[in-house]
Write a protein that holds these residues in place. Sequence first.
Motif, PDB file in Angstrom:
ATOM      1  N   PRO A 168     -27.043 -19.423  14.378  1.00 21.64           N
ATOM      2  CA  PRO A 168     -25.900 -19.595  13.457  1.00 21.64           C
ATOM      3  C   PRO A 168     -24.597 -19.677  14.244  1.00 21.64           C
ATOM      4  N   THR A 169     -23.998 -20.823  14.240  1.00 21.95           N
ATOM      5  CA  THR A 169     -22.733 -21.058  14.954  1.00 21.95           C
ATOM      6  C   THR A 169     -21.764 -21.787  14.031  1.00 21.95           C
ATOM      7  N   THR A 170     -22.027 -23.049  13.784  1.00 21.35           N
ATOM      8  CA  THR A 170     -21.174 -23.807  12.860  1.00 21.35           C
ATOM      9  C   THR A 170     -21.193 -23.187  11.472  1.00 21.35           C
ATOM     10  N   SER A 171     -22.358 -22.738  11.033  1.00 23.08           N
ATOM     11  CA  SER A 171     -22.479 -22.179   9.682  1.00 23.08           C
ATOM     12  C   SER A 171     -21.677 -20.895   9.523  1.00 23.08           C
ATOM     13  N   THR A 172     -21.694 -20.030  10.545  1.00 21.40           N
ATOM     14  CA  THR A 172     -20.920 -18.789  10.439  1.00 21.40           C
ATOM     15  C   THR A 172     -19.426 -19.061  10.561  1.00 21.40           C
TER      16      THR A 172
END
Length: 319
Positions: free
Chosen positions: A155-159
């Motif tokens: 989770p990178t862009t989503s967080t």
Amino acid sequence: MEQRQLILDVAKDALQTEADALLRIKRDLGEEFVRTVETILACNGKVIMTGMGKSGLVAKKIAATLASTGTPSFYMHPGEAFHGDLGMISKGDIVIALSYSGETDEVLKIVPFIHDNGNFLISMTGNCNSSLAKNSDIHLDVKVEREACILHLAPTTSTTAQLALGDALACSLMKVRNFTSMDYARLHPGGSLGRRLLMTVGNVMHRNDLPIVDENCSATEMIQRISQGGLGLIVICREGEILGIVTDGDVRRAMESKQAEFFNIRPMDIASTTPKMIHPEEKLIEAEKMMTQHKINSLLVVDNDKHLVGVIQIYDIKL
């Protein structure tokens, strides 16, 4: 490929991926977001944030931001909630649940209680057809095309999308509530801004052993008093009346220009006769503005009769 360039390329791609995702969310922001803000504004209870894993960490941050900007809020761990912490939720509270998949088991398990308790449920997911989204009163879509992670797994862009939407929520609530810097300071009394907005000049000024001299003191006495006072200045007074100030900078310039004649001067020969003054009841922020505006480091603190009661310096404000 050179390692340095590889590192930069991957980093730039990650930033661009997340920036693109935020722009898409901005483009699609609409009625559901407005309803969320209006619902929170009408709430007489608290906003309870919940989520697991990375979404839980984001939920904690959003709760902290909301609480510090005028919206009572805290984070509730969904796993702990299922084992007793549901008692933290009162009837008038709003629950905002974060789960990118919308299928997080620990979050879904507490949804029936939220409904039975009569609480309004807002979800933030990347899947509008998920179980959580379908069982929410309002759904905020944070769908992203891909994660910035090179494996498209972590989770990178989503967080980032969740966090940014939470910030947008807090900012919108602040604006509609007319939340001011003074309101912010009251909630942050230990912070730098809170200190400058809430504390007065009288709270921090130097008041003891003030470096006061007579207008007829010698140059030698003047230098000694500046050194002893530790404030880099002396205040020239006559029967309580402030005649002027001399700073250590004034002394250095006078020594350079007058040279051998320096020790024949008196304080008033090199004094600033219109020193900047402030009342002890003024806030520190006002003292800081005055010093910044006039490009000085010190202000004389005077009472209603213009008698010296203290000295405040820029260093006292920025402690």
